[in-house]
Scaffold this active site. Structure first.
Site, PDB file in Angstrom:
ATOM      1  CB  CYS A 175      -0.988   0.001   1.162  1.00 59.05           C
ATOM      2  SG  CYS A 175      -0.256  -0.101   2.799  1.00 59.05           S
ATOM      3  CG  ASP A 234      -8.237   2.553   1.168  1.00 59.37           C
ATOM      4  OD1 ASP A 234      -7.136   1.997   1.012  1.00 59.37           O
ATOM      5  OD2 ASP A 234      -9.022   2.260   2.082  1.00 59.37           O
ATOM      6  CG  HIS A 239      -5.647  -0.750   1.827  1.00 53.46           C
ATOM      7  ND1 HIS A 239      -5.556   0.603   2.132  1.00 53.46           N
ATOM      8  CD2 HIS A 239      -4.575  -1.337   2.396  1.00 53.46           C
ATOM      9  CE1 HIS A 239      -4.469   0.806   2.849  1.00 53.46           C
ATOM     10  NE2 HIS A 239      -3.851  -0.346   3.024  1.00 53.46           N
TER      11      HIS A 239
END
Length: 521
Positions: free
Chosen positions: A177, A352, A354
């Site tokens: 990430c 994000d 993820h």
């Protein structure tokens, strides 16, 4: 034989409506499980399950439906662009405009400034990818198979990886990430340098110039900013093995090296600070003297608190993101990086990484590839909830930008301008480079090593640039020193001389054992 079925839900983050979505289903098949080994696995299972649970909790906060604007008072800011808020419509106005409850739940129209949404949609956004060109596991590195991968990747991908490439990584789920947010920061800097800040995408037609930038990030070793290249530089410069989580420092070093190796990208230079927000004039100004139109990317690794960001820095974070030179901040939560691109009041907007997607090479149509790196889904987090360790990105498109940016951050408590790096700090960095910088494979060929062990004494005298006026060697002031020193030397930094440089004296010093001489390059 047994099965574990895991359901993953999203929860609407704004208001008290509990709206759920099943965003993932993982079925894990255990066949011939040796119960005697269960207790040995409990500890590792607990640690990995804890990490997965934290990621799931973060996902629950994001919501199936697009983020609603609960703040109709404060304006919103995206990388230096400010957009006014849109007042909330009254319920009767919604009915008059044909906006029923169903539309209210499933759309954001009228909630956010449309220009703001177009700006957010234009941001390049890189996420976890799957089924990319395999990255071999390091013998002493993490295993490609983890609880994170089994729960979050497509079960068919997991099975295929186990059968065909059990010792290779074909996804960065669970560890990539920070690399992905670093890619997002770099990609938006490249977009700004090549296409300008006012560039906006057309969701129905991929821009040819932007597509070229996107393909530089394809997960294949032949592309300059691929995950593979980040991993390669991370190992070479920071000792990060495939599958290990990067921090801001390792990410900044990798970006600097990759930009330097690909001058055609549009960014001429990348200047980094791995431990502070200090920017030194004598490192930046020569770049603009050589080329007044050069694009220079500054990457500053800062820590703004112990466990959370100190409140005294909140306003200064907003000030950085309000600059037209900002290209975002990579940071977020411990071991869970986010890409921050703007703010509203005390909340930061973020993208994000993820969300697992297929690797870029799997898309047959350019438009599908293009849409996979542009999203309409974003979220926000209060500044009291973010990790204090972060990577700040600043893009300076020429000398004029450099001068304007200096004025903008003159009052910043995070970024500081200095004429030059202090001598003691230069020595620290030179020693660190001598001890850790020249990595080479150890005798067993298993990983990076250093010629100097951490327990050794280091002779630093050879690092000091001596001139007749500013440096002198004090060979022996008494018989005791001359006999016992064994040629070990230390550096003494004295008062600043009339020519502006500090007086430096190299002395011998008594230690318990012989030093190891380390020569400067």
């Amino acid at each position: 034989m047994g099965f574990l079925i895991a359901y993953v839900f999203n929860l609407s983050p704004c208001s008290g409506d509990e709206m759920f979505e099943t965003i993932g289903l993982a079925i894990i098949h255990f066949e011939g499980l040796n119960t005697n080994r269960v207790s040995k696995c409990n500890q590792n299972w607990h640690q990995e399950s804890k990490q997965v649970a934290m990621e799931l909790i973060q996902k629950v906060s994001q919501g199936l439906w697009e983020l609603e604007n609960c703040d109709t008072v404060n304006s919103v800011v995206v990388l230096g662009k400010e957009y006014p808020p849109v007042p909330e419509q009254r319920q009767e106005e919604r009915h008059e405009n044909g906006v029923n409850m169903f539309q209210h739940i499933f759309t954001r129209q009228g909630r956010w400034n449309e220009e703001f949404l177009a700006d957010v949609h234009t941001r390049l956004h890189f996420t976890y990818r799957t089924r990319f060109v395999p990255i071999p596991r390091h013998p002493n590195g993490p295993s490609p198979m983890s609880i994170s991968v089994m729960l979050r990747d497509n079960p068919l991908n997991v099975i295929e990886n186990v059968l065909n490439n059990p010792d290779c990584f074909q996804t960065d789920i669970g560890w990539g990430c920070m690399i992905r947010t670093g890619q997002s920061l770099l990609a938006n800097a490249l977009q700004r340098a090549c296409l300008g800040r006012d560039f906006r995408i057309d969701d129905n037609a991929a821009n040819e110039h932007e597509l070229r930038i996107i393909k530089w990030f394809e997960d294949d070793p032949k592309y300059p900013f691929s995950l593979h290249k980040f991993v390669q530089e991370g190992f070479s410069l920071s000792g990060k093995k495939p599958g290990e989580w990067f921090g801001p420092s390792a990410t900044s070093r990798s970006i600097q090296a990759l930009v330097a190796k690909f001058p055609a990208c549009g960014i001429a230079h990348c200047v980094i600070s791995t431990d502070s927000g200090d920017v030194y004039m004598d490192e930046v100004e020569p770049l603009f003297r050589a080329d007044p139109s050069a694009a220079v990317l500054l990457l500053l690794c800062v820590r703004l608190g112990v466990d959370v960001v100190n409140e005294v820095y909140w306003e200064h974070i907003r000030h950085i993101l309000s600059s037209e030179h900002s290209v975002g901040i990579a940071g977020g939560r411990p071991s869970s990086s986010l890409y921050f691109f703007g703010y509203q009041d005390e909340h930061l907007f973020y993208l994000d990484p993820h969300k697992p997607q297929l690797n870029l090479a799997s898309y047959q149509q350019d438009l599908d590839l293009f849409r996979s790196v542009h999203t309409q889904r974003f979220n926000k987090v209060h500044m009291s909830d973010i990790d204090p360790s972060m990577l700040i990105g600043i893009l300076l498109n020429g000398k004029d930008d450099w001068q304007l940016w200096q004025q903008h951050i003159a009052s910043s408590q995070i970024i500081h301008l200095s004429d030059s790096k202090p001598v003691d700090l230069m020595l620290d960095h030179q020693l660190e480079s001598a001890i850790l910088g020249d990595r080479y494979l150890s005798e067993d060929g298993q990983g990076p090593s250093s010629k100097v062990d951490t327990g050794d004494y280091i002779d630093v005298g050879s690092f000091v640039p001596c001139t007749d006026s500013s440096c002198k060697i004090n060979e022996s002031e008494d018989e005791y020193q001359d006999v016992k020193c064994k040629n070990q030397r230390i550096v003494v930094v004295g008062e600043t001389t009339t020519n502006g440089s500090p007086e430096v004296e190299v002395e011998k010093v008594l230690v318990e054992k012989e030093t190891i001489p380390v020569r400067s390059k």
